[in-house]
Motif scaffolding. Structure first.
Motif, short mmCIF file in Angstrom:
data_model
loop_
_atom_site.label_atom_id
_atom_site.label_comp_id
_atom_site.label_asym_id
_atom_site.label_seq_id
_atom_site.Cartn_x
_atom_site.Cartn_y
_atom_site.Cartn_z
N ALA A 48 46.79 3.85 157.32
CA ALA A 48 47.24 2.51 157.71
C ALA A 48 46.37 1.40 157.14
O ALA A 48 46.40 0.28 157.62
CB ALA A 48 47.25 2.41 159.24
N TYR A 53 51.26 -1.29 154.17
CA TYR A 53 51.45 0.00 154.84
C TYR A 53 52.81 0.09 155.54
O TYR A 53 53.56 1.05 155.36
CB TYR A 53 50.33 0.21 155.87
N CYS A 66 55.66 -0.89 163.78
CA CYS A 66 54.57 -0.56 162.88
C CYS A 66 53.60 -1.72 162.67
O CYS A 66 54.01 -2.88 162.54
CB CYS A 66 55.14 -0.14 161.53
N ASN A 68 49.48 -2.40 160.65
CA ASN A 68 48.42 -1.79 159.85
C ASN A 68 47.07 -1.96 160.55
O ASN A 68 46.97 -2.56 161.63
CB ASN A 68 48.40 -2.35 158.43
#
Length: 242
Positions: A48, A53, A66, A68
């Motif tokens: 990550a 990412y 999501c 990073n």
């Protein structure tokens, strides 16, 4: 009457608080002398690390879940300060737990093998713990969402569970703070209070996961979790106090 320079006062207060936290981090057998840096987290969770990412690795069905490491590290450090988690062994344990459960920060809801309403945050906490955490953070808003199930949380409908989970996933600080809250205030608090997780010792981490988190730990889980823990244990290393 002497007027206070509010800007100077605020800066002085901030430095004082920081100094107190720093001091608490260097007292003890395996404590550290600073917060987690981005460089440390990038070594701990290399998957990550990149700025893109999520653009390249987010689940197409859940892209907004999501983040990073650059985002994660800020929330992790806020949680360390808020819940006063200072031992390196404890920090490594909670970060490794979160990294494994969230797929290196790709998820904050349980989706596999299927969606499970009410289970989530970066730790994938069970519904009962999610409810307790939401009540701890936002008692009034939690009360509105839990409604008639306030005294029978285990009987809450899936729709109610989804609403409550959204409350504690509404910010990265809350989603990442869940693991540290559970460690200090939840069923795992004896590990925090007793300082029983040994620094650099995977078996004591396993004990925390099995008895404190109630996580399944068959042979495959042992290996998979160890792969994550090894990276985190190697990556999050603090300079020794001089």
């Amino acid at each position: 009457m002497r007027l206070i320079n509010t800007k100077t006062f605020a800066i002085t207060a901030l430095v004082a608080v920081s100094s107190i936290f720093q001091a608490s981090l260097v007292s003890g057998e395996d404590t550290n002398q600073g917060l987690v840096t981005l460089d440390m987290l990038n070594k701990a969770i290399p998957a990550a690390a990149a700025a893109d990412y999520c653009a390249k690795n987010a689940d197409k069905d859940y892209p907004k879940e999501c983040v990073n490491n650059a985002i994660a590290v800020a929330s992790i450090n806020k949680a360390l300060t808020k819940y006063k988690v200072t031992r390196r062994a404890d920090i490594v344990a909670v970060v490794a737990w979160m990294a494994f459960e969230s797929g290196s920060w790709k998820y904050n809801n349980a989706h596999f093998p299927k969606d499970v309403p009410g289970i989530g945050t970066r730790t994938m906490m069970a519904w009962a713990n999610v409810a307790s955490y939401a009540k701890y953070l936002y008692s009034c808003r939690y009360g509105v969402r839990i409604g008639e199930f306030a005294n029978t949380v285990d009987k809450a409908t899936d729709a109610v569970k989804v609403k409550v989970l959204k409350l504690v996933n509404s910010s990265n600080d809350d989603a990442f703070g869940a693991g540290f809250w559970y460690f200090v205030n939840g069923e795992a608090k004896s590990y925090y209070q007793g300082k029983t997780i040994k620094d650099g010792d995977y078996d004591s981490f396993k004990d925390f996961m099995v008895k404190g988190v109630k996580a399944p730990f068959d042979e495959k889980a042992y290996k998979d979790r160890k792969d994550v823990w090894d990276k985190v244990n190697t990556g999050i290393v603090f300079a020794k106090a001089t």
